[in-house]
Write a protein that holds these residues in place. Structure first.
Motif, mmCIF file in Angstrom:
data_model
loop_
_atom_site.group_PDB
_atom_site.id
_atom_site.type_symbol
_atom_site.label_atom_id
_atom_site.label_comp_id
_atom_site.label_asym_id
_atom_site.label_seq_id
_atom_site.Cartn_x
_atom_site.Cartn_y
_atom_site.Cartn_z
ATOM 1 N N ASP A 1 7.246 3.207 -10.385
ATOM 2 C CA ASP A 1 5.850 2.818 -10.220
ATOM 3 C C ASP A 1 5.670 1.520 -11.004
ATOM 4 O O ASP A 1 6.245 1.352 -12.076
ATOM 5 N N THR B 1 4.168 0.892 -5.291
ATOM 6 C CA THR B 1 2.887 0.356 -5.740
ATOM 7 C C THR B 1 1.880 0.335 -4.601
ATOM 8 O O THR B 1 2.252 0.286 -3.440
ATOM 9 N N GLY B 2 0.639 0.371 -4.980
ATOM 10 C CA GLY B 2 -0.434 0.209 -4.012
ATOM 11 C C GLY B 2 -0.949 -1.214 -3.983
ATOM 12 O O GLY B 2 -1.849 -1.538 -3.223
ATOM 13 N N TYR B 3 -0.368 -2.083 -4.825
ATOM 14 C CA TYR B 3 -0.856 -3.449 -4.974
ATOM 15 C C TYR B 3 -0.119 -4.470 -4.115
ATOM 16 O O TYR B 3 -0.472 -5.631 -4.118
ATOM 17 N N GLN C 1 5.230 0.669 -0.339
ATOM 18 C CA GLN C 1 3.782 0.469 -0.395
ATOM 19 C C GLN C 1 3.112 1.843 -0.369
ATOM 20 O O GLN C 1 3.267 2.588 0.594
ATOM 21 N N LYS C 2 2.389 2.188 -1.431
ATOM 22 C CA LYS C 2 1.665 3.462 -1.478
ATOM 23 C C LYS C 2 0.429 3.374 -0.601
ATOM 24 O O LYS C 2 -0.218 2.336 -0.592
ATOM 25 N N PRO C 3 0.092 4.440 0.078
ATOM 26 C CA PRO C 3 0.878 5.662 0.265
ATOM 27 C C PRO C 3 1.980 5.428 1.297
ATOM 28 O O PRO C 3 1.829 4.600 2.185
#
Length: 125
Positions: A60, A86-88, A104-106
């Protein structure tokens, strides 16, 4: 989806959100990977990255407000592949590591499988 290759590989998972970490571990186990260790904070992750045997790390990017860079450096120092979660997006990665694989989350099981297999086959180094 389980492959013979997956059963021989172990993964270090670093994620501060317990529910997300549990989900990632479950997905990896569904794919046949062994979980070498899990960490939810940077200091523990650095210790595990230096002392645990693993084939790949999933990191993460932001762990309790701290960037993952010290852990990435420890994993890189052991010449092990790693991928970021990461989601960023890529802009959220430390600049030094923007060429690394990114989850890339999710993400879905199929994406996790593809990215992990790519990293283990040399696409991460």
């Amino acid at each position: 989806m389980t492959t013979l290759d997956a059963r021989r590989n172990s993964v270090l998972v670093v994620e501060d959100e317990v529910m997300i970490r549990m989900m990632v571990v479950d997905m990896l186990e569904q794919l046949g990977y062994h979980i070498a260790a899990e960490a939810g904070d940077i200091d523990e992750a650095v210790r595990l990255a230096n002392s645990t045997e693993f084939d790949l790390a999933i990191l993460d990017v932001n762990v309790n407000g701290r960037l993952i860079s010290p852990v990435a450096e420890a994993v890189e120092g052991r010449n092990r592949p790693f991928v970021f979660a990461t989601g960023y997006g890529v802009q959220g990665l430390p600049e030094k590591y923007r060429n690394r694989p990114l989850l890339q989350k999710p993400f879905q099981l199929e994406t996790l499988s593809r990215v992990v297999q790519g990293a283990l086959s040399g696409g991460a180094n």
